[in-house]
Scaffold this motif. Structure first.
Motif: not given
Length: 438
Positions: A125-132, A134-136, A288-297
């Motif tokens: 829910h609170f993750r951020m997209q990174n420069s690669e 993907s997500y952090d 780990i799971q925060s890098e999922t492609k899914s948009q549904s937490p």
């Protein structure tokens, strides 16, 4: 008494107090709170594995952009949880806490399912997209919102960096391989360090690829062997289960090589090892799971329930094979890493060679998973130097702790894990209104 011995004695005191009172209360009370609030959501979700996988697979195909396939992340998650902690670390709970520790492991696991759901939900829910692309995410990100401060997330990132160097399983692998195949211990250490650093540099994507290949066969093979042994001692099961439940509330008297235990020892060790093995409230899985492609937490977080169930089943099988074969109180006492091997060796040939390979595969995925999370946390602390410094720190720590006793090494993991769990639990409580169980 040396300064090192004195340090570990004090560390043991802190660890005993935390898991006897604070850790025990946190896991059971927060898990019970979520269980009652959601009307036993974890039990309703367990029966929907097929639908959960189907939903995540369809969503990952429909959503464009970065991120990693949700099912690959499931194996990355299991790769970090299912390892030597399920085969060796969990046996320390039996050795110290007695058979009753298995009952408290079950309590911690089922309570922890919704705690893991909550931290993964918040991480995404609170993750951020990174420069690669993907997500952090993970505790470093949602704790910013919980505490309105950058200090607490930084402390958690440092603790995860320490926890990310999984020295306990590294020690067991190097000891086992060097002794079984008569290899120079230092050569084994350097090889394992090199493999870990190389794979971790590839990030969570490479971790998911490695775990997706190694984990399915490992889990199926090990569970099949354990079930065979338990089946061969089927007549022992009713008495063993009765002893497990009775010992959970009354402790167990000394017998043979077993020194005896109390209710608190059983609860302390069962819950501490469940938290360590299943990463309950520690933050590894959320990262780990925060890098999922899914948009549904909520969809990705449901997988936490299945991954912790898998972890709990394997831990239970490890303890049960030692209990049904009656090895747990025999004299002379074995090392924690020898009990399951001895139990399986009663029914399978060449078990020493099998267990050496087995330890390597199981332990390597866990070492790799935790080190990958440590790398992400180091980068969170310093985008420029974090990953480089962490590679050096990790290599030095792996080698340094390889010369320590196994019981001392797992103590370091237990204390750092306890601190992480304490901070994360407080953050989850503060953000509980942001969590939706769907």
């Amino acid at each position: 008494m040396s300064y090192v011995e004195s340090f570990f004695i004090h560390l043991r005191t802190v660890d005993d107090f935390f898991w006897s009172y604070i850790g025990f209360t946190l896991v059971v009370s927060l898990g019970l709170y979520f269980t009652l609030k959601t009307k036993f959501y974890q039990f309703r979700t367990i029966g929907k594995l097929k639908q959960t996988i189907k939903d995540l697979h369809h969503e990952s195909k429909a959503v464009p952009g970065g991120g990693i396939h949700p099912i690959r992340l499931y194996f990355a998650s299991v790769g970090g949880m299912v390892g030597l902690g399920n085969v060796v670390g969990i046996i320390t709970a039996l050795i110290i806490g007695g058979p009753g520790s298995l009952f408290w492991l079950w309590i911690a696991s089922f309570s922890g399912m919704l705690i893991k759901y909550a931290e993964i939900y918040l991480g995404i829910h609170f993750r951020m997209q990174n420069s690669e692309g993907s997500y952090d995410g993970g505790p470093m990100y949602y704790l910013r919102h919980a505490f309105k401060s950058s200090l607490i997330p930084a402390v958690v990132a440092v603790l995860l960096c320490i926890y990310g160097v999984e020295v306990y399983q590294f020690v067991i692998i190097t000891d086992t391989l060097s002794q079984t195949f008569a290899l120079p211990k230092f050569a084994v250490m350097l090889t394992l360090v090199g493999l870990t650093l190389y794979t971790a540099i590839g990030g969570v994507n490479r971790l998911a690829s490695v775990c997706s290949i190694l984990m399915p066969g490992f889990m199926i093979g090990y569970m099949a062997m354990c079930l065979w042994v338990i089946g061969c001692h089927f007549e022992m099961i009713p008495g063993v289960l009765a002893t497990v439940v009775k010992s959970a509330f009354t402790g167990h008297a000394a017998i043979g090589g077993f020194a005896g235990s109390t209710l608190m020892l059983a609860a302390q060790n069962g819950i501490a090892r469940a938290v360590y093995s299943g990463d309950i409230g520690i933050g590894y899985d959320s990262t780990i799971q925060s890098e999922t492609k899914s948009q549904s937490p909520e969809k990705q977080a449901r997988l936490a329930i299945f991954s912790l169930l898998t972890d709990s089943v394997i831990c239970s099988l490890s303890i049960l094979v030692v209990l049904v074969t009656d090895l747990w109180h025999k004299t002379p006492a074995l090392l924690p890493s020898e009990y399951v091997a001895a139990a399986l060796g009663m029914h399978f040939p060449y078990i020493n060679i099998f267990m050496a390979v087995f330890f390597f595969l199981a332990g390597f995925t866990t070492i790799l998973a935790f080190f990958t999370v440590g790398m992400k946390c180091a980068k969170f602390l310093s985008n420029t130097w974090g990953e480089r410094l962490y590679l050096v720190y990790g290599a030095c720590s792996f080698i340094f702790f390889s010369f320590f006793d196994q019981s001392k090494v797992i103590l370091i993991m237990s204390v750092s894990g306890g601190l992480l769990m304490l901070i994360n639990m407080v953050g989850i409580v503060k953000l509980r209104d942001k969590i939706y169980f769907k």
